[in-house]
Design an enzyme around this catalytic site. Sequence first.
Site, short mmCIF file in Angstrom:
data_model
loop_
_atom_site.label_atom_id
_atom_site.label_comp_id
_atom_site.label_asym_id
_atom_site.label_seq_id
_atom_site.Cartn_x
_atom_site.Cartn_y
_atom_site.Cartn_z
N ARG A 4 3.75 13.04 -8.23
CA ARG A 4 3.92 12.79 -9.73
C ARG A 4 3.16 11.94 -10.12
O ARG A 4 1.25 12.78 -9.72
CB ARG A 4 4.33 11.27 -8.81
N GLY A 44 0.75 -1.51 0.00
CA GLY A 44 -0.29 -0.08 0.09
C GLY A 44 1.06 1.20 -0.47
O GLY A 44 2.39 1.40 0.47
N ARG A 73 -1.44 -0.63 -10.15
CA ARG A 73 -0.64 -1.96 -10.16
C ARG A 73 -0.48 -3.45 -10.42
O ARG A 73 -1.51 -3.42 -10.46
CB ARG A 73 0.60 -1.53 -8.53
N ASP A 103 9.08 6.50 7.92
CA ASP A 103 8.07 7.27 8.47
C ASP A 103 7.52 8.04 7.99
O ASP A 103 6.45 9.15 7.70
CB ASP A 103 9.17 8.26 9.32
N GLY A 104 7.08 7.32 6.31
CA GLY A 104 6.25 8.21 5.75
C GLY A 104 7.01 9.51 4.48
O GLY A 104 6.11 9.63 3.96
N LYS A 125 4.25 12.15 -3.37
CA LYS A 125 4.87 11.10 -3.24
C LYS A 125 5.84 11.40 -1.29
O LYS A 125 6.69 12.91 -2.11
CB LYS A 125 5.86 10.64 -3.59
N ASP A 159 4.51 -4.76 -6.79
CA ASP A 159 4.00 -3.54 -7.17
C ASP A 159 4.62 -2.28 -7.49
O ASP A 159 3.95 -1.23 -7.27
CB ASP A 159 3.73 -3.39 -4.93
N GLY A 184 2.46 3.66 1.41
CA GLY A 184 3.20 3.34 3.22
C GLY A 184 3.46 5.40 3.07
O GLY A 184 3.70 5.70 4.13
N ARG A 185 3.77 5.98 1.83
CA ARG A 185 4.35 6.84 1.90
C ARG A 185 3.24 8.50 0.85
O ARG A 185 4.38 9.29 0.27
CB ARG A 185 5.82 7.59 2.27
P1 AMP Z 1 9.21 0.51 -3.16
O1 AMP Z 1 10.41 -0.22 -2.78
O2 AMP Z 1 9.75 1.99 -3.10
O3 AMP Z 1 8.71 0.60 -4.60
O4 AMP Z 1 8.00 0.56 -1.62
C1 AMP Z 1 8.33 -0.55 -1.40
C2 AMP Z 1 6.84 -0.58 -0.57
O5 AMP Z 1 7.51 0.19 0.95
C3 AMP Z 1 5.12 0.52 -0.53
O6 AMP Z 1 4.29 0.22 0.30
C4 AMP Z 1 6.25 1.42 0.21
O7 AMP Z 1 4.83 2.27 -0.10
C5 AMP Z 1 6.58 1.69 1.87
N1 AMP Z 1 7.54 2.55 1.60
C6 AMP Z 1 8.97 2.60 1.29
N2 AMP Z 1 9.49 3.77 1.99
C7 AMP Z 1 8.11 4.06 2.79
C8 AMP Z 1 8.73 5.12 4.37
N3 AMP Z 1 9.11 5.86 4.25
N4 AMP Z 1 7.90 5.23 4.83
C9 AMP Z 1 6.34 4.39 4.78
N5 AMP Z 1 6.24 3.15 3.64
C10 AMP Z 1 7.02 3.63 2.47
MG MG Z 2 7.29 1.45 -5.39
#
Ligand code: AMP
Ligand code: MG
Length: 485
Positions: free
Chosen positions: A175, A89, A182, A124-125, A112, A251, A91-92
Site C-alpha cells: 500500500r 496498532g 490517523r 494471525d497478522g 499489508k 483508526d 496488527g498485520r
Molecule cells: P481494520 O478493521 O482492518 O481497520 O483493523 C482493525 C485492527 O485490527 C487494526 O489494528 C488491524 O491491524 C487489526 N487486524 C485486522 N486483521 C488482523 C489480523 N489478521 N491479524 C492481526 N491484526 C489484525
Molecule cells: Mg484499519
Amino acid sequence: MTKATGWNLDNSYAELPDKFFSIIDPNPVVSPKLVVLNESVATSLGLNAEFLRDEDAVNVFAGNKLPEGGSSLAQAYAGHQFGYFNMLGDGRALMVGEQITPDGKRFDIQLKGSGRTPYSRGGDGRAALGPMLREYMVSEAMHALGIPTTRSLAVVTTGESIMRETALPGAIMTRVAASHLRVGTFEFASKWGTLDELKELADYSLKRHYPEVESDGNQYLNLLKKVIEQQAYLISKWQLVGFIHGVMNTDNMTISGETIDYGPCAFMDKYDPLTVFSSIDREGRYAYANQPRIAGWNLARFAETLLPLLHDEQEESVELAQEVLYGFSDLYHANYFRGMRSKLGLFNEEKEDQSLIEELLSLMTTYKADYTNTFRSLTLGEKEYSALFEAEDFKMWLNKWQERKARQSESIEESLQLMRNSNPAVIPRNHRVEEAIQAAENGDFSVLEKLHHVLSKPYDYLPEQEEYTQLPPETEGPYRTFCGT
Ligand code: AMP
Ligand code: MG
C-alpha cells in the site's frame, strides 16, 4: 535489490518518540508470487516497473527482505471502533520506508498482511487474497474517480494458507499512502503519551501534510481546521459517487484526508440513503446517509486529543475546538451541493437548487433508481427504460431541470461537459469486483486486469465501459461485504 529499481527510502516516522512504533523484522513467507503489479503507481513513485517483477523485488513485496535503504516498523495507534475506544496498532502491516519520489513527494510504503506484530492481539497478522485484491481494485478505482485515497502498488500471494471460516490463499498487498497518520494515532498519543509527545506528533503531521500552516498563530488549531477541511471534502466526494466505506472507525480516518482501509466497502447500486453493506455493521452506524455525521463524530474525537495544545485553559480550548467543529457540517454541505450542481450541469448557484437536487434524490429513492446510471443517463441525454424514467413526477422534474439550466449563461455543450466530468460512466460494481476476485482465486487474473483497465478512465464514456454499467442480477437479500481480515 539493485539501485536500478529506484527505491529512494527514508523513515521520518521512526524519528518520533519510541512509543509510536515497534521496530520489527518482516516475517518471511514460503513461496511468494507476484500476481498484480501497478505499473503506473510504480512509475509515479520513481520505481522502474521492469525490475519489479524480479525475484528480489517480489521478495520485498512479500516481506522476505527489505528494499534497499528501507527499515521496518509497525505503527502504534488506538481508535474508536463502532463507538468504543480500543488500543490497536498495525496488527498485520509493516512500514518498510517512505519513498521520496522524483518530484520530491513522500509516500509510505506499507505491506499489508505481512505477519504478526506486537499489536496483533489474537490475530494471525495475515490477509487473504480476496480482500487484498478488493482493496487493490477499489482504491485504484477511487483514485481514477479523482477521490483522495491510498493506492496499491502490488499484490503477492504467499504460498501459505490462512484460516478464516475456511482455508484461504494468503496474500500481501503493498500500500502506498501520503502517510498512515490517523485520528487514532492522535488518540493513542493523547491517552498514553506526554504532552511533549503529543506535540511532536502534531508538529510532525503539520510538517508532513500541511507545511503551508504558519508556525506563528495557533498552529494546532490550524491543524484541526485543515483536517476538518480535508475530511469535509473527502466525505462529500464519497457521497457524490455513492461510496460506502463500511468501517468509519477513527483508526480508519487519516490526517492527510485520504481514504484508507478498504474492508467491507462498496458502491451503492440503487439509491437508498439507508444502504449498509458491512455484515459487521448491524445497527447501520456507517450507512451511506450517516457518513457525514460519523465523520463529524470522528473529528470531534480528533479535536479532543488536541485540546491540551489549543490553549492553556481547558475551557478556552473547548470553545476554540467547538467553533471549528461546528464548521464541518457547513463545509461538507457546501462541497456536496457544489458537486451535485456539477452533476446536474449547473455552474452557478440558485436558491432553489437544493430542493431541485433533493427532489431528484427523493424520486430516485421512490423508484429505486440506480444512482450511477441515473446520472449517466442524464449526462448522455438518454431515456432509460426504468420505473424512474417512466414516472410522471420524474418527467415534471426533468422539465424543471431544463428550465433551470436555461437560466444560466453557459452553453448546453459546456453544461454537458461539466456533467461528463462529474458523473462517472463506470464504478466498481460489487458483482463485477466479486467476479474478478473469484476468477483470480482460480488463477485467472485477466478479468481483474480488464476491470482495472475499464475503471481507470471513468469520465471518458468509452464504448468498452458500456458492458460494465449493467446492474447486478436481482438477488434475494441485500449485498453484504465481509470485513476481509
Ligand atoms: P481494520 O478493521 O482492518 O481497520 O483493523 C482493525 C485492527 O485490527 C487494526 O489494528 C488491524 O491491524 C487489526 N487486524 C485486522 N486483521 C488482523 C489480523 N489478521 N491479524 C492481526 N491484526 C489484525
Ligand atoms: Mg484499519
